[in-house]
Design an enzyme around this catalytic site. Structure first.
Site, PDB file in Angstrom:
ATOM      1  N   TYR A 242      31.433  32.723  42.411  1.00 36.25           N
ATOM      2  CA  TYR A 242      32.312  33.744  42.983  1.00 36.25           C
ATOM      3  C   TYR A 242      31.534  34.738  43.850  1.00 36.25           C
ATOM      4  CZ  TYR A 242      35.374  37.858  42.960  1.00 36.25           C
ATOM      5  OH  TYR A 242      36.125  38.951  43.321  1.00 36.25           O
ATOM      6  N   GLN A 243      30.403  35.217  43.335  1.00 37.43           N
ATOM      7  CA  GLN A 243      29.665  36.269  44.068  1.00 37.43           C
ATOM      8  C   GLN A 243      29.116  35.726  45.391  1.00 37.43           C
ATOM      9  OE1 GLN A 243      29.815  39.035  42.016  1.00 37.43           O
ATOM     10  NE2 GLN A 243      28.873  38.598  40.035  1.00 37.43           N
TER      11      GLN A 243
ATOM     12  N   ASP B 267      37.640  56.076  43.915  1.00 33.55           N
ATOM     13  CA  ASP B 267      38.738  55.115  44.074  1.00 33.55           C
ATOM     14  C   ASP B 267      38.617  54.495  45.484  1.00 33.55           C
ATOM     15  OD1 ASP B 267      41.183  53.965  44.761  1.00 33.55           O
ATOM     16  OD2 ASP B 267      42.324  55.365  43.524  1.00 33.55           O
TER      17      ASP B 267
ATOM     18  N   ASP C 129      35.875  43.236  45.923  1.00 33.53           N
ATOM     19  CA  ASP C 129      35.640  42.490  44.678  1.00 33.53           C
ATOM     20  C   ASP C 129      36.428  43.188  43.572  1.00 33.53           C
ATOM     21  OD1 ASP C 129      34.741  41.067  42.566  1.00 33.53           O
ATOM     22  OD2 ASP C 129      32.703  41.858  42.599  1.00 33.53           O
TER      23      ASP C 129
HETATM   24  N1  SPM Z   1      43.739  34.193  38.664  1.00 32.44           N
HETATM   25  C1  SPM Z   1      42.390  34.538  38.489  1.00 32.44           C
HETATM   26  C2  SPM Z   1      42.254  35.759  37.669  1.00 32.44           C
HETATM   27  C3  SPM Z   1      40.860  36.211  37.653  1.00 32.44           C
HETATM   28  N2  SPM Z   1      40.762  37.492  37.089  1.00 32.44           N
HETATM   29  C4  SPM Z   1      39.520  38.169  37.249  1.00 32.44           C
HETATM   30  C5  SPM Z   1      39.143  38.398  38.670  1.00 32.44           C
HETATM   31  C6  SPM Z   1      37.873  39.180  38.747  1.00 32.44           C
HETATM   32  C7  SPM Z   1      37.351  39.334  40.127  1.00 32.44           C
HETATM   33  N3  SPM Z   1      36.238  40.254  40.186  1.00 32.44           N
HETATM   34  C8  SPM Z   1      35.125  39.855  39.413  1.00 32.44           C
HETATM   35  C9  SPM Z   1      33.957  40.776  39.530  1.00 32.44           C
HETATM   36  C10 SPM Z   1      32.705  40.004  39.696  1.00 32.44           C
HETATM   37  N4  SPM Z   1      31.782  40.680  40.534  1.00 32.44           N
END
Ligand code: SPM
Length: 301
Positions: A84-85, A160, A178
């Site tokens: 993800y990152q 915020d 993010d």
């Molecule tokens: N449908 C997917 C749901 C995911 N829920 C969590 C999302 C988190 C995103 N941010 C994560 C932070 C990591 N740096």
């Protein structure tokens, strides 16, 4: 976008999770994906606190490393956070031909900062995180992510994000939102005024990537976000990514640009940078925007 959820309902769900923890398992139960829960074996609760904004928990898990949980929802595990990152950071960064300034909204764990820091062309990285406790616990328990704060180009703004963005204009080449999900502190980050403020904060040709949920679980959110961005920006597209510890094992980024089409990278990682990456490369950049037919219908319809 979702049925309205009372704060009490979230607390009730968190209580159920606490009972689960007592049995040695954390179960992620949310009104956003009713009737389905991912369970992860927990060895120890490392931190647990109700802050001004949300409940913050960090667990040591049996097989996923340390795990950050906000209001009962998994944000990152040491096992798979890189996917993800890396995508949230490198998709917009490589879509921009010459980014010098970047902003992270949310992202208090520092993982996106860590990835942005791999771009030598960046002169300044600001991060606007609403909850200082998230930054502090990440530095204590998630050092592999919080290492992102060690970069001297980083400026931390505890505020915020939706309010901060209204106070800046024509400031950033790249913005990464993010966020957590649109329940609780993350709610405003999924609404039109926030996206208008994002656009205003970008410099000419700027690119933004926002956490855009899963098209399997939240088709309505994906459709609304992508169509909102298509109306506001020159280009907008949805990129999918695999993250095993998010519900359904996937999530997406809405990548929108005031300049060129962000689906085609403008630059490629150097061989040295590629050595540090576990998920992103230029081929995946292009491939991530190619969706299965059900996802394509949502974003093209
Ligand atoms: N449908 C997917 C749901 C995911 N829920 C969590 C999302 C988190 C995103 N941010 C994560 C932070 C990591 N740096």
């Amino acid at each position: 976008m979702f049925r309205s959820v009372e704060v009490e309902e979230v607390y009730d769900l968190v209580k159920i999770m606490m009972d689960e923890i007592a049995s040695g398992w954390f179960s992620e139960i949310s009104p956003m994906w009713e009737g389905v829960a991912l369970s992860i074996k927990v060895e120890e609760t490392l931190f647990s606190e109700r802050t001004k904004y949300q409940r913050v928990d960090v667990y040591k898990t049996k097989t996923c490393g340390n795990m950050l949980v906000l209001d009962g929802i998994i944000q990152a595990t040491e096992l798979d956070e890189f996917a993800y990152q890396e995508m949230m950071s490198h998709l917009p960064m490589f879509a921009h031909p010459a980014p010098k300034t970047a902003l992270v909204v949310g992202g208090g764990d520092g993982g996106v900062l860590r990835e942005l820091g791999k771009h030598d062309c960046l002169e300044r990285m600001d991060i606007c995180e609403i909850d200082e406790v998230v930054i502090d616990v990440s530095k204590r328990f998630l050092p592999g992510m919080a290492v992102g704060y060690d970069d001297p180009r980083v400026n931390v703004i505890v505020k915020d994000g939706s309010k901060y963005l209204k106070s800046v204009s024509n400031e950033y080449d790249v913005i990464v939102v993010d966020s957590s999900d649109p329940i609780g502190p993350g709610e405003a980050l999924f609404q039109r005024p926030f996206y208008e403020a994002l656009k205003g904060a970008l410099k000419e040709g700027g690119v933004v990537a926002t956490q855009a949920e899963s098209f399997f679980l939240h088709g309505d959110v994906v459709r609304e976000l992508v169509h909102l961005c298509k109306g506001l920006f020159n280009h907008a597209a949805y990129a999918a990514m695999f993250v095993p510890t998010y519900p359904g094992g996937n999530i997406g980024a809405c990548v929108a640009s005031l300049g060129r089409d962000p689906r085609v990278p403008a630059r490629t990682p150097s061989p040295e940078m590629l050595e540090t990456l576990k998920y992103y490369d230029s081929e995946l950049h292009k491939a991530a925007f190619v969706l299965p037919r059900n996802g394509r219908r949502l974003v093209e319809g």
